[in-house]
Write a protein that holds these residues in place. Sequence first.
Motif, PDB file in Angstrom:
ATOM      1  N   PHE A   1       0.837  -1.198   0.000  1.00  0.00           N
ATOM      2  CA  PHE A   1       0.000   0.000   0.000  1.00  0.00           C
ATOM      3  C   PHE A   1       0.876   1.253   0.000  1.00  0.00           C
ATOM      4  CE2 PHE A   1      -3.013   3.124   1.596  1.00  0.00           C
ATOM      5  CZ  PHE A   1      -4.174   2.767   0.933  1.00  0.00           C
ATOM      6  N   ARG A   2       1.987   1.189   0.719  1.00  0.00           N
ATOM      7  CA  ARG A   2       2.902   2.339   0.737  1.00  0.00           C
ATOM      8  C   ARG A   2       3.411   2.642  -0.660  1.00  0.00           C
ATOM      9  NH1 ARG A   2       4.925   6.035  -0.275  1.00  0.00           N
ATOM     10  NH2 ARG A   2       6.615   7.230   0.686  1.00  0.00           N
ATOM     11  N   GLN A   3       3.677   1.607  -1.469  1.00  0.00           N
ATOM     12  CA  GLN A   3       4.144   1.827  -2.830  1.00  0.00           C
ATOM     13  C   GLN A   3       3.061   2.477  -3.686  1.00  0.00           C
ATOM     14  OE1 GLN A   3       5.463  -1.998  -4.168  1.00  0.00           O
ATOM     15  NE2 GLN A   3       7.415  -1.908  -3.044  1.00  0.00           N
ATOM     16  N   LEU A   4       1.803   2.156  -3.421  1.00  0.00           N
ATOM     17  CA  LEU A   4       0.712   2.755  -4.184  1.00  0.00           C
ATOM     18  C   LEU A   4       0.618   4.260  -3.923  1.00  0.00           C
ATOM     19  CD1 LEU A   4      -2.086   0.051  -3.714  1.00  0.00           C
ATOM     20  CD2 LEU A   4      -0.735   0.506  -5.766  1.00  0.00           C
ATOM     21  N   ARG A   5       0.996   4.686  -2.722  1.00  0.00           N
ATOM     22  CA  ARG A   5       0.952   6.130  -2.415  1.00  0.00           C
ATOM     23  C   ARG A   5       1.982   6.902  -3.229  1.00  0.00           C
ATOM     24  NH1 ARG A   5       3.397   9.239   1.800  1.00  0.00           N
ATOM     25  NH2 ARG A   5       3.898   7.429   3.102  1.00  0.00           N
ATOM     26  N   GLY A   6       3.093   6.266  -3.563  1.00  0.00           N
ATOM     27  CA  GLY A   6       4.111   6.912  -4.391  1.00  0.00           C
ATOM     28  C   GLY A   6       4.718   8.123  -3.722  1.00  0.00           C
ATOM     29  N   ARG A   7       4.805   9.227  -4.466  1.00  0.00           N
ATOM     30  CA  ARG A   7       5.448  10.444  -3.968  1.00  0.00           C
ATOM     31  C   ARG A   7       4.493  11.361  -3.202  1.00  0.00           C
ATOM     32  NH1 ARG A   7      10.416  11.628  -6.213  1.00  0.00           N
ATOM     33  NH2 ARG A   7      11.121  10.241  -7.883  1.00  0.00           N
ATOM     34  N   LEU A   8       3.216  11.002  -3.163  1.00  0.00           N
ATOM     35  CA  LEU A   8       2.255  11.841  -2.444  1.00  0.00           C
ATOM     36  C   LEU A   8       2.489  11.741  -0.933  1.00  0.00           C
ATOM     37  CD1 LEU A   8      -1.086  11.019  -4.324  1.00  0.00           C
ATOM     38  CD2 LEU A   8       0.372  13.031  -4.620  1.00  0.00           C
ATOM     39  N   SER A   9       2.282  12.854  -0.221  1.00  0.00           N
ATOM     40  CA  SER A   9       2.298  12.810   1.240  1.00  0.00           C
ATOM     41  C   SER A   9       1.044  12.079   1.715  1.00  0.00           C
ATOM     42  CB  SER A   9       2.317  14.223   1.822  1.00  0.00           C
ATOM     43  OG  SER A   9       1.052  14.846   1.646  1.00  0.00           O
ATOM     44  N   PRO A  10       1.029  11.591   2.972  1.00  0.00           N
ATOM     45  CA  PRO A  10      -0.193  10.941   3.470  1.00  0.00           C
ATOM     46  C   PRO A  10      -1.424  11.840   3.358  1.00  0.00           C
ATOM     47  CG  PRO A  10       1.627  10.443   4.928  1.00  0.00           C
ATOM     48  CD  PRO A  10       2.146  11.459   3.942  1.00  0.00           C
TER      49      PRO A  10
END
Length: 474
Positions: A22-31
């Motif tokens: 799931f962390r990889q899906l967030r990519g460069r976006l902040s939480p």
Amino acid sequence: MTSPADPSASVTDVLPRPNTAFRQLRGRLSPGEFAAAVRRAAREIGEQVSCDARYVGRVEAGEIRCPNYAYERVFRHMFPGLTPADMGFAPRERVRGRGARAQAGTAPPAPDDHRDPSIQSCEESDVLRRAFMTGGPAAALGIAGLAPLGTAPDPRSTAGRLSGAAPSKGARQVGRAEAAAVEDAVRRIRLLDDRHGAEGIYRRAAQPLRAAYALLDAGAHRQSVTDRLHAGAGELAISVGWLAHDSGRFGDARSHYAEALATARVAGDPALEAHAFCNTAFLARDAGRPREAVRAAQAAQHAAKHLSSRRLQSLLALREAGGWAGLGDRAGCEEALLRAHRLFARGPSDADPEWMSFYGEAELAGLEAQCWSALGEHGRATEHARRAVALQEPHFTRNTALYTAELAGDLADSGAPDEAAAAGLRVLGLLDEVGSARIRSMLAGTARTLRSRRRTPGVADFLDRHATVAARPA
């Protein structure tokens, strides 16, 4: 503290496994940015989720092992072709444990069993969503641990504890499940307030607040749990104080904010202290005590000086600006506004508090409009109020009504009665969904200003409809 081998330690104190997929899906976006993308995706498919940076962090930390059905639909919409397993989530039946229990022939857990908080999150969030659709805010606050008045929940369960029931003698030590339940209660209240305003939920919200402080009194084995309970109880006190504030119960609000401030001081929590002072400043301004508003806002900035959130500092500068405007100090107000804009321009960060999800360009414009209105600059106030209405995200229904009410008042004061009446009518159309004494008070002021312009097109319609709405019981 409990040692790792202590048999009395709750099973929920076992460290969860991080969700790297799931962390990889967030990519460069902040939480925070990713949470905003989740909310946008939800609106695209007609779902309602209260995703914020904290929720994203809990998923990535593995605390939420499976999303509830609403979140699952949103994530599938965001990432077509991926299954929940591809996103790093565990099968729902395995997390809930029902299939395994059925195969083994084992009994379901006792009411005081400390289950994985993600199980509770999956089940409660779905119930909450159904309550939104069928029963409105009062029903939503009457489930998932916030029991209706007159009921007697099982005091051994987490839900029972959060509804104010006295704990049983044999209850386990307070653990992570209870801390998570307090935090979730804060999120539910904030979501309901964003959608419906404070009236109708204030009295019920006081029940979990009492229970949260009872959990603090009961104590926890682990310092990390104690810290979460202090922060959660303090945030809950601020949320309940805000409901009182928006309902026009200023004395109650002041008491709740003071309770949160005391909790922050006991726990040595500067973030909670800054939040408590922030709301105290806002209350003082609305209660006609502008000098106190300035002092409280400055105290909040002092508490937050070692925190890394520029957005928080920006909001606190706006609170100070509101106090200076109330004092008629244009220079002090302009200096604070300049600071607020400069800090806001530095953008969001992972350090921004979860409770600040409402603070974006719309809120910045709306609070600045209120400053110029207090200084008698109604033309400038109108300009900023228009911007606030245009920029507001639609799921913040209460704030949409608030900014539109501000716009109606500014238009009335600046000599545009027809536009003021049209804006006022839009607010009246939202009052079936939103209950806020502040908004009703603002509309009443607009109606008083427009009475002498009744012959202007649209004004009579607004005044007649306002009189009808004002005659209804709050």
